[in-house]
Design a protein around this motif. Structure first.
Motif, short mmCIF file in Angstrom:
data_model
loop_
_atom_site.label_atom_id
_atom_site.label_comp_id
_atom_site.label_asym_id
_atom_site.label_seq_id
_atom_site.Cartn_x
_atom_site.Cartn_y
_atom_site.Cartn_z
N ALA A 10 1.94 11.95 26.41
CA ALA A 10 2.58 12.14 25.10
C ALA A 10 3.92 12.84 25.24
O ALA A 10 4.22 13.43 26.27
CB ALA A 10 1.65 12.95 24.20
N GLY A 11 4.71 12.76 24.18
CA GLY A 11 6.01 13.41 24.17
C GLY A 11 7.06 12.55 24.86
O GLY A 11 6.89 11.35 25.05
N VAL A 12 8.16 13.18 25.22
CA VAL A 12 9.26 12.50 25.88
C VAL A 12 9.10 12.68 27.39
O VAL A 12 9.05 13.80 27.89
CB VAL A 12 10.62 13.08 25.43
CG1 VAL A 12 11.77 12.41 26.16
CG2 VAL A 12 10.77 12.95 23.92
N VAL A 13 8.99 11.55 28.08
CA VAL A 13 8.80 11.57 29.54
C VAL A 13 9.82 10.64 30.17
O VAL A 13 9.97 9.49 29.77
CB VAL A 13 7.37 11.12 29.93
CG1 VAL A 13 7.21 11.09 31.45
CG2 VAL A 13 6.33 12.01 29.29
N LEU A 14 10.53 11.15 31.17
CA LEU A 14 11.48 10.36 31.92
C LEU A 14 10.91 10.11 33.30
O LEU A 14 10.69 11.06 34.06
CB LEU A 14 12.83 11.09 32.01
CG LEU A 14 13.95 10.34 32.72
CD1 LEU A 14 14.32 9.06 31.96
CD2 LEU A 14 15.17 11.24 32.89
N LEU A 15 10.65 8.86 33.62
CA LEU A 15 10.13 8.47 34.93
C LEU A 15 11.31 8.20 35.85
O LEU A 15 12.17 7.37 35.53
CB LEU A 15 9.24 7.23 34.80
CG LEU A 15 8.58 6.71 36.07
CD1 LEU A 15 7.58 7.73 36.62
CD2 LEU A 15 7.90 5.37 35.81
N THR A 16 11.35 8.91 36.97
CA THR A 16 12.49 8.83 37.88
C THR A 16 12.02 8.64 39.31
O THR A 16 10.84 8.72 39.62
CB THR A 16 13.33 10.12 37.81
OG1 THR A 16 12.52 11.22 38.23
CG2 THR A 16 13.87 10.37 36.41
N ARG A 17 13.00 8.42 40.19
CA ARG A 17 12.72 8.42 41.63
C ARG A 17 13.76 9.29 42.31
O ARG A 17 14.89 9.44 41.80
CB ARG A 17 12.69 7.01 42.20
CG ARG A 17 14.02 6.38 42.41
CD ARG A 17 13.91 5.07 43.23
NE ARG A 17 14.97 4.20 42.79
CZ ARG A 17 14.78 3.03 42.23
NH1 ARG A 17 13.59 2.55 42.05
NH2 ARG A 17 15.82 2.31 41.86
N PRO A 18 13.42 9.86 43.44
CA PRO A 18 14.37 10.71 44.16
C PRO A 18 15.62 9.92 44.57
O PRO A 18 15.56 8.72 44.84
CB PRO A 18 13.59 11.16 45.39
CG PRO A 18 12.15 11.02 45.01
CD PRO A 18 12.11 9.84 44.07
N GLU A 19 16.75 10.62 44.61
CA GLU A 19 18.02 10.07 45.08
C GLU A 19 18.45 8.83 44.30
O GLU A 19 18.89 7.84 44.88
CB GLU A 19 17.96 9.80 46.57
CG GLU A 19 17.68 11.04 47.38
CD GLU A 19 17.61 10.78 48.86
OE1 GLU A 19 18.26 9.84 49.35
OE2 GLU A 19 16.88 11.52 49.53
N CYS A 20 18.32 8.89 42.98
CA CYS A 20 18.65 7.76 42.11
C CYS A 20 19.77 8.20 41.17
O CYS A 20 19.57 9.08 40.34
CB CYS A 20 17.40 7.37 41.31
SG CYS A 20 17.68 6.31 39.91
N HIS A 21 20.96 7.59 41.32
CA HIS A 21 22.10 8.00 40.47
C HIS A 21 21.88 7.65 39.01
O HIS A 21 22.29 8.40 38.13
CB HIS A 21 23.41 7.41 40.98
CG HIS A 21 23.57 5.95 40.75
ND1 HIS A 21 22.96 5.00 41.52
CD2 HIS A 21 24.26 5.28 39.79
CE1 HIS A 21 23.27 3.80 41.06
NE2 HIS A 21 24.05 3.94 40.01
N LEU A 22 21.20 6.55 38.71
CA LEU A 22 20.88 6.23 37.32
C LEU A 22 19.93 7.26 36.73
O LEU A 22 20.02 7.60 35.54
CB LEU A 22 20.28 4.83 37.20
CG LEU A 22 21.21 3.66 37.50
CD1 LEU A 22 20.42 2.35 37.46
CD2 LEU A 22 22.37 3.62 36.53
N CYS A 23 19.02 7.75 37.56
CA CYS A 23 18.07 8.78 37.11
C CYS A 23 18.81 10.08 36.77
O CYS A 23 18.48 10.74 35.80
CB CYS A 23 17.00 9.02 38.16
SG CYS A 23 16.00 7.54 38.53
N GLU A 24 19.80 10.41 37.57
CA GLU A 24 20.60 11.61 37.29
C GLU A 24 21.33 11.48 35.96
O GLU A 24 21.35 12.41 35.16
CB GLU A 24 21.60 11.85 38.43
CG GLU A 24 20.94 12.26 39.72
CD GLU A 24 21.93 12.38 40.87
OE1 GLU A 24 23.14 12.53 40.61
OE2 GLU A 24 21.48 12.32 42.02
N ALA A 47 7.24 9.65 42.97
CA ALA A 47 6.60 10.24 44.15
C ALA A 47 5.29 10.91 43.77
O ALA A 47 4.36 10.98 44.58
CB ALA A 47 7.55 11.25 44.79
N ASP A 48 5.19 11.39 42.52
CA ASP A 48 3.97 12.04 42.03
C ASP A 48 3.08 11.09 41.24
O ASP A 48 1.97 11.46 40.88
CB ASP A 48 4.34 13.24 41.15
CG ASP A 48 5.11 14.29 41.93
OD1 ASP A 48 4.79 14.52 43.11
OD2 ASP A 48 6.07 14.85 41.35
N ALA A 49 3.60 9.93 40.91
CA ALA A 49 2.86 8.95 40.11
C ALA A 49 3.08 7.56 40.69
O ALA A 49 3.76 6.72 40.11
CB ALA A 49 3.31 9.01 38.66
#
Length: 90
Positions: A10-24, A47-49
């Motif tokens: 729930a809530g606002v969650v941003l799924l990212t990956r390490p060393e990703c400029h779009l994620c930054e 990495a955690d999911a």
């Protein structure tokens, strides 16, 4: 033993990956908008999911609001603000 994550939660969650400029870039936008609106958010790394990482590998970063995918690759600041405030004209 790791429990596979099927939903970002729930809530606002941003799924990212390490060393990703779009994620930054997405992290900056989400942080700015949620900060202005006083809304909490969390970042979840693939990495955690790994189950979510496999499912959304080609779309990272991915923005979820209450478990529903709302945006990916580039997070639109105006759209995010509308989604969080319910304001269709903002």
């Amino acid at each position: 033993m790791e429990t596979p994550v099927e939903s970002p939660g729930a809530g606002v969650v941003l799924l990212t990956r390490p060393e990703c400029h779009l994620c930054e870039d997405a992290r900056t936008v989400v942080g700015r908008v949620t900060g202005e609106l006083g809304v909490g958010w969390q970042e979840l790394s693939v990495a955690d999911a790994p189950a979510l990482g496999a499912r959304f590998a080609e779309e990272l970063p991915v923005l979820f609001i209450d478990g529903v995918q709302r945006d990916f690759w580039s997070i639109d600041e105006s759209r995010l603000r509308r989604l969080l405030t319910g304001n269709r004209t903002a």
